[in-house]
Design an enzyme around this catalytic site. Structure first.
Site, PDB file in Angstrom:
ATOM      1  CD  GLU A 171      -2.713   3.189  -5.485  1.00 52.11           C
ATOM      2  OE1 GLU A 171      -3.787   2.619  -5.750  1.00 52.11           O
ATOM      3  OE2 GLU A 171      -1.729   2.609  -5.022  1.00 52.11           O
ATOM      4  CG  HIS A 219      -2.922  -0.933  -6.756  1.00 56.54           C
ATOM      5  ND1 HIS A 219      -3.316  -0.219  -5.639  1.00 56.54           N
ATOM      6  CD2 HIS A 219      -2.870  -2.231  -6.354  1.00 56.54           C
ATOM      7  CE1 HIS A 219      -3.498  -1.048  -4.619  1.00 56.54           C
ATOM      8  NE2 HIS A 219      -3.236  -2.278  -5.038  1.00 56.54           N
ATOM      9  NE  ARG A 240      -4.271  -1.400   0.135  1.00 60.88           N
ATOM     10  CZ  ARG A 240      -4.402  -2.504  -0.601  1.00 60.88           C
ATOM     11  NH1 ARG A 240      -3.429  -2.882  -1.428  1.00 60.88           N
ATOM     12  NH2 ARG A 240      -5.497  -3.223  -0.515  1.00 60.88           N
TER      13      ARG A 240
END
Ligand code: GLV
Length: 322
Positions: free
Chosen positions: A258, A276, A229
């Site tokens: 993000e 991602h 993360r």
């Protein structure tokens, strides 16, 4: 009614559809906040993605909600303690994405070590003028130290792959596990690893775990890899450290805000940036979605669904549950 917030692979949606009335947002975009707040009002269950912010306001709006099934192993997008306080169960999808994420971690390790993306850009631009002794010199993996921050399923799967590359393993995790790798304090790991890879859940304790001070401990020749993360790393501090050549490079699949990315990161050749996609294989994404839907079906049958997230935070924090 079960709310499904975004398009899911067919086998998952078919499974759910044959057992429950659905409100299916069959789209590749997320529901807006307003849409989510409106649609969740009547839902008994929700199958959501990590892009859905299931915070207090959303959960409070869902008077009939009994289960939140997150199609992800991480669940930092959900206010789990609040959900639990309202008697709502939360599930995630551990296990099925371990290999896909470990593979992508290795894609990043190899890409940064051997300058794969930079070389591709160089070649496409027509700059390849013939074999050259010094062209795109990279870093050998054999004999180097791989430091894993978090040593749960994914961390261990990354370690397993390192054997083939002749690397030695050290890891940081609050509760040592039985493994031939060396457990070390975090600061030692940062000082002595050639590649550092993060495999932790995002919790209040792991937020900015790699801050300016800890990033400063890395070797100048080290590479940082993050497929967990983004907010575990202080992205601004990382950009500054890279700009000042305090580490050799980085491979990042996740970012602090993000889909925004610190602009200076995009300018540096020593970085490989991915959108991602850690779990993004057809097989894994299907298995994740099926797993989340199976949790909802178990709940509808009156059973306790597998993969419950307890929300106590007890004993989690800086461990490698992922
Ligand atoms: C993906 O990032 C996941 O947590 O499953």
């Amino acid at each position: 009614m079960i709310l499904v917030t975004r398009r899911l692979p067919k086998p998952a949606i078919q499974l759910l559809r044959s057992h429950a009335p659905l409100c299916y947002h069959n789209s590749s975009r997320s529901l807006s906040r307003r849409e989510l707040l409106r649609k969740i009002r009547r839902a008994r269950g929700v199958v959501c993605l990590l892009t859905d912010r299931m915070d207090r306001q959303v959960i409070a709006a869902a008077e009939h909600l009994k289960i939140i099934a997150n199609v992800a192993v991480g669940y930092d997008n959900i206010d789990v303690p609040y959900a639990r306080s309202r008697g709502i169960i939360v599930t995630n999808t551990p296990g099925v994405l371990t290999d896909a994420v470990a593979d992508l971690t290795w894609a990043l390790i190899l890409a940064v070590a051997r300058r794969v993306v930079e070389s591709d850009r160089f070649t496409r631009r027509g700059r390849f003028k013939g074999w050259d002794m010094e062209l795109m010199l990279g870093t050998e993996l054999k004999g180097k130290v791989l430091g894993l921050i978090g040593f749960g399923r994914i961390g261990q799967a990354v370690a397993q792959r390192a054997v083939g590359f002749g690397m030695s393993i050290q890891y940081y995790q609050r509760h040592p596990v039985e493994h031939s790798g060396r457990p070390v304090p975090l600061e030692d790991l940062l000082r002595t690893s050639d590649f550092v890879s993060i495999h932790l859940p995002l919790t209040p304790e792991t937020h900015h775990l790699l801050d300016r001070k800890r990033l400063a401990l890395l070797k100048r020749t080290a590479f940082l890899i993050n497929t967990s993360r983004g907010p575990i790393v202080d992205e601004k501090a990382l950009a500054t450290a890279l700009e000042h050549h305090r580490l050799a490079g980085a491979g990042l699949d996740v970012f602090e805000r993000e889909p925004r990315i610190e602009p200076s990161l995009k300018k540096m050749d020593r970085l490989v940036l991915l959108p991602h996609i850690g779990s993004a294989t057809v097989e894994t994404r299907t298995a994740m979605a099926v797993k989340a839907c199976e949790s909802v079906l178990a709940f509808l049958r009156g059973e306790t669904p597998p993969n419950l997230v307890d929300g106590t935070g007890g004993g989690r924090g800086v461990t490698g549950l992922l």
